[in-house]
Scaffold this active site. Structure first.
Site, PDB file in Angstrom:
ATOM      1  N   ARG A 231       0.840  -1.200   0.000  1.00 35.65           N
ATOM      2  CA  ARG A 231       0.000   0.000   0.000  1.00 35.65           C
ATOM      3  C   ARG A 231       0.876   1.251   0.000  1.00 35.65           C
ATOM      4  NH1 ARG A 231      -2.870  -2.931   4.474  1.00 35.65           N
ATOM      5  NH2 ARG A 231      -4.501  -4.063   3.383  1.00 35.65           N
ATOM      6  N   PHE A 247     -11.641  -3.962  -5.649  1.00 36.69           N
ATOM      7  CA  PHE A 247     -11.554  -4.990  -4.605  1.00 36.69           C
ATOM      8  C   PHE A 247     -10.952  -4.334  -3.348  1.00 36.69           C
ATOM      9  CE2 PHE A 247     -10.727  -6.953  -8.763  1.00 36.69           C
ATOM     10  CZ  PHE A 247     -11.695  -7.945  -8.833  1.00 36.69           C
ATOM     11  N   ASP A 269     -15.979  -2.425  -4.047  1.00 37.38           N
ATOM     12  CA  ASP A 269     -15.986  -3.820  -3.599  1.00 37.38           C
ATOM     13  C   ASP A 269     -17.406  -4.343  -3.770  1.00 37.38           C
ATOM     14  OD1 ASP A 269     -13.857  -5.520  -1.570  1.00 37.38           O
ATOM     15  OD2 ASP A 269     -15.939  -6.235  -1.626  1.00 37.38           O
ATOM     16  N   SER A 270     -17.530  -5.647  -4.013  1.00 32.56           N
ATOM     17  CA  SER A 270     -18.874  -6.201  -4.213  1.00 32.56           C
ATOM     18  C   SER A 270     -19.587  -6.470  -2.896  1.00 32.56           C
ATOM     19  CB  SER A 270     -18.795  -7.488  -5.036  1.00 32.56           C
ATOM     20  OG  SER A 270     -17.992  -8.427  -4.361  1.00 32.56           O
ATOM     21  N   ALA A 297     -16.680  -6.028  -9.579  1.00 32.30           N
ATOM     22  CA  ALA A 297     -15.510  -5.429 -10.228  1.00 32.30           C
ATOM     23  C   ALA A 297     -15.499  -5.679 -11.728  1.00 32.30           C
ATOM     24  CB  ALA A 297     -14.238  -5.980  -9.601  1.00 32.30           C
ATOM     25  N   CYS A 357      -3.291 -13.230  -5.053  1.00 30.07           N
ATOM     26  CA  CYS A 357      -3.027 -13.948  -3.800  1.00 30.07           C
ATOM     27  C   CYS A 357      -3.328 -15.433  -3.996  1.00 30.07           C
ATOM     28  CB  CYS A 357      -3.813 -13.346  -2.639  1.00 30.07           C
ATOM     29  SG  CYS A 357      -5.579 -13.380  -2.864  1.00 30.07           S
TER      30      CYS A 357
HETATM   31  N1  SAH Z   1      -7.434  -4.523  -1.226  1.00 27.58           N
HETATM   32  C1  SAH Z   1      -7.940  -4.951   0.052  1.00 27.58           C
HETATM   33  C2  SAH Z   1      -8.096  -6.456   0.151  1.00 27.58           C
HETATM   34  C3  SAH Z   1      -8.966  -7.062  -0.920  1.00 27.58           C
HETATM   35  S1  SAH Z   1      -9.518  -8.668  -0.548  1.00 27.58           S
HETATM   36  C4  SAH Z   1      -7.052  -4.425   1.156  1.00 27.58           C
HETATM   37  O1  SAH Z   1      -5.993  -3.844   0.869  1.00 27.58           O
HETATM   38  O2  SAH Z   1      -7.416  -4.588   2.319  1.00 27.58           O
HETATM   39  C5  SAH Z   1     -10.549  -9.012  -1.899  1.00 27.58           C
HETATM   40  C6  SAH Z   1     -11.860  -8.271  -1.898  1.00 27.58           C
HETATM   41  O3  SAH Z   1     -12.500  -8.557  -3.127  1.00 27.58           O
HETATM   42  C7  SAH Z   1     -12.852  -8.685  -0.825  1.00 27.58           C
HETATM   43  O4  SAH Z   1     -13.156  -7.565  -0.050  1.00 27.58           O
HETATM   44  C8  SAH Z   1     -14.095  -9.158  -1.582  1.00 27.58           C
HETATM   45  O5  SAH Z   1     -15.320  -8.714  -0.994  1.00 27.58           O
HETATM   46  C9  SAH Z   1     -13.898  -8.496  -2.906  1.00 27.58           C
HETATM   47  N2  SAH Z   1     -14.540  -9.142  -4.062  1.00 27.58           N
HETATM   48  C10 SAH Z   1     -14.659 -10.463  -4.313  1.00 27.58           C
HETATM   49  N3  SAH Z   1     -15.252 -10.656  -5.527  1.00 27.58           N
HETATM   50  C11 SAH Z   1     -15.505  -9.429  -6.025  1.00 27.58           C
HETATM   51  C12 SAH Z   1     -16.093  -8.976  -7.238  1.00 27.58           C
HETATM   52  N4  SAH Z   1     -16.508  -9.808  -8.186  1.00 27.58           N
HETATM   53  N5  SAH Z   1     -16.196  -7.638  -7.422  1.00 27.58           N
HETATM   54  C13 SAH Z   1     -15.753  -6.761  -6.484  1.00 27.58           C
HETATM   55  N6  SAH Z   1     -15.199  -7.151  -5.321  1.00 27.58           N
HETATM   56  C14 SAH Z   1     -15.071  -8.461  -5.097  1.00 27.58           C
END
Ligand code: SAH
Length: 413
Positions: A231, A247, A269-270, A297, A357
């Site tokens: 970050r 996300f 985020d979804s 997303a 990940c």
């Molecule tokens: N970037 C964040 C961590 C992301 S974890 C951080 O730095 O803390 C992945 C995220 O993707 C989760 O919050 C999950 O809710 C989201 N997610 C999963 N599928 C998704 C989709 N199709 N569209 C948008 N978000 C999604």
């Protein structure tokens, strides 16, 4: 393999420290374990001399009877033995667990990740020679995840040792991620192991920002600590730009970008719970340049790409797309799709921050996926940094299975 009911997952005997039995490998199967890999699958095992119970200490030997290592036995798991020592003189007793935990705590101290207001991963399973145990610290609260029956059997004493090493108000057991836990047939309900649970969100500081973390409801252990340094690294590219944080979960990348002087940040985020957290964190830090939307997303990227919106920086930090090697091809297609859309959304010279990940997707494969995106988008993708998880998530060179996170920071001229 069928998961076991919870009761069966309880060990029948406890903690001796010295071996109850010897697990004898098939011929020619010892090499990974001489290389200190800690996972002995049932398929490598020729026979068991003795009748070890779940959680018992066992020695691992070659088919010729030579000592290889000492570990803990789980008859219900394909991962039949986890090795914790490679010296026959070392018993697997509380003194060993204490020294491993002390070593883990000392690393975080060395990394200056022991500030009372901060958060850090205190124990990273194989990366800290404690296969099956993950401990995250959020301020004065510890969240423990257990993916090994043997660790579950020793939970009370492990937590007692932890409490003696770091000041805590409570130690919570959190449901482990599926996958390994399923492999072990473990179904551990969330509970308070020591002290009490926090009354509300726990507030921690990271990179100069404050985050409220819901330890009893959040995803995983409540916050993505592995991305801490990524970050900060990404935020160096954010100044003066419009930033899209896809996300976003609780908003880490977007908030860091906003704090670094981004002109505007859109975080998506979804999950409505995630966007509620991200919104609350933006307010907590007084970062009014960040707006948050709940949307899928894939759909949202496509909508934006079809509009006039363009960004100086796009962050993609999706959930694990590949849970095993079998789904890698599908995962790579999904990574390609979102990265292609992100590149299309970038202004010339913009920054792409793209993460995977999925441990099953190798770093090379991820980079090759990006070369495919460059080809199709007819844009150069300049790799500036190829990063992994932060240093409080160590990976053992003997168990590279622990390496899962890739974060690429790239410039797209
Ligand atoms: N970037 C964040 C961590 C992301 S974890 C951080 O730095 O803390 C992945 C995220 O993707 C989760 O919050 C999950 O809710 C989201 N997610 C999963 N599928 C998704 C989709 N199709 N569209 C948008 N978000 C999604």
């Amino acid at each position: 393999m069928d998961p076991l009911p919870a009761d069966d997952a309880q060990p029948t005997t406890l903690v001796g420290g010295l071996p109850a039995a010897t697990v004898v490998l098939k011929p020619k199967r010892a090499r990974p374990f001489f290389g200190r890999h800690p996972w002995v699958l049932d398929s490598a095992i020729g026979r068991v001399d003795g009748e070890p119970a779940a959680g018992d200490v066992v020695d691992l030997a070659t088919h010729e009877g030579r000592f290889v290592g000492r570990g803990l036995f789980n008859p219900h798991s394909r991962l039949r033995v986890r090795l914790y020592a490679f010296d026959p003189a070392v018993p697997l007793d509380d003194a060993l667990w204490r020294s491993r935990l002390e070593s883990a705590v000392a690393l975080r101290h060395r990394l200056s990740l022991d500030k009372p207001a901060g958060a850090a991963r205190l124990v990273n399973s194989e990366g800290d020679d404690l296969s099956g145990l993950v401990v995250d610290r959020y301020g004065e609260w510890l969240c423990v995840q257990v993916t090994a029956l043997a660790m579950a059997a020793r939970l009370e004493s492990l937590c007692e040792i932890l409490a003696s090493l770091v000041p805590t108000r409570g130690i919570l057991l959190r449901g482990a991620e599926r996958g390994l836990a399923g492999l072990e047939g473990l179904h551990l309900p969330d509970r308070v192991v020591r002290g009490r649970a926090p009354d509300g969100p726990v507030f921690v500081e990271e990179g100069g920002l404050r985050y409220g973390i819901d330890l009893t409801e959040g995803q995983k252990t409540g916050f993505y600590l592995d991305q801490r340094d990524n970050r900060t690294a990404a935020a160096r590219h954010a100044g003066g730009r419009r930033v899209l944080d896809m996300f976003c979960y609780s908003g880490g990348f977007g908030l860091s970008a906003a704090a670094a002087g981004a002109q505007a940040v859109l975080a998506v985020d979804s999950s409505a719970r995630a966007t509620a957290l991200a919104t609350a964190n933006a307010q907590l830090n007084g970062l009014s340049t960040m707006t948050v939307e709940t949307a899928d997303a894939f759909e949202h990227l496509a909508t934006l790409a079809g509009s006039a919106a363009r960004y100086g920086m796009v962050v993609l930090d999706p959930p694990k797309f590949a849970r095993s090697r079998a789904t890698v091809a599908d995962a790579l297609r999904a990574y390609h799709r979102i990265n292609r859309l992100a590149v299309d959304l970038l202004e010339p010279g913009g920054t792409l921050v793209t993460c995977s990940c999925s441990g099953a997707v190798g770093r090379e494969e991820f980079l090759t996926m990006l070369s495919g995106v460059a080809q199709q988008a007819r844009r150069t993708i300049q790799l500036l940094e190829v990063r992994g998880a932060a240093a409080d998530h160590p990976v053992s060179a003997s168990c590279l299975d622990g390496e899962y996170l890739t974060c690429v920071i790239a410039r797209v001229p």
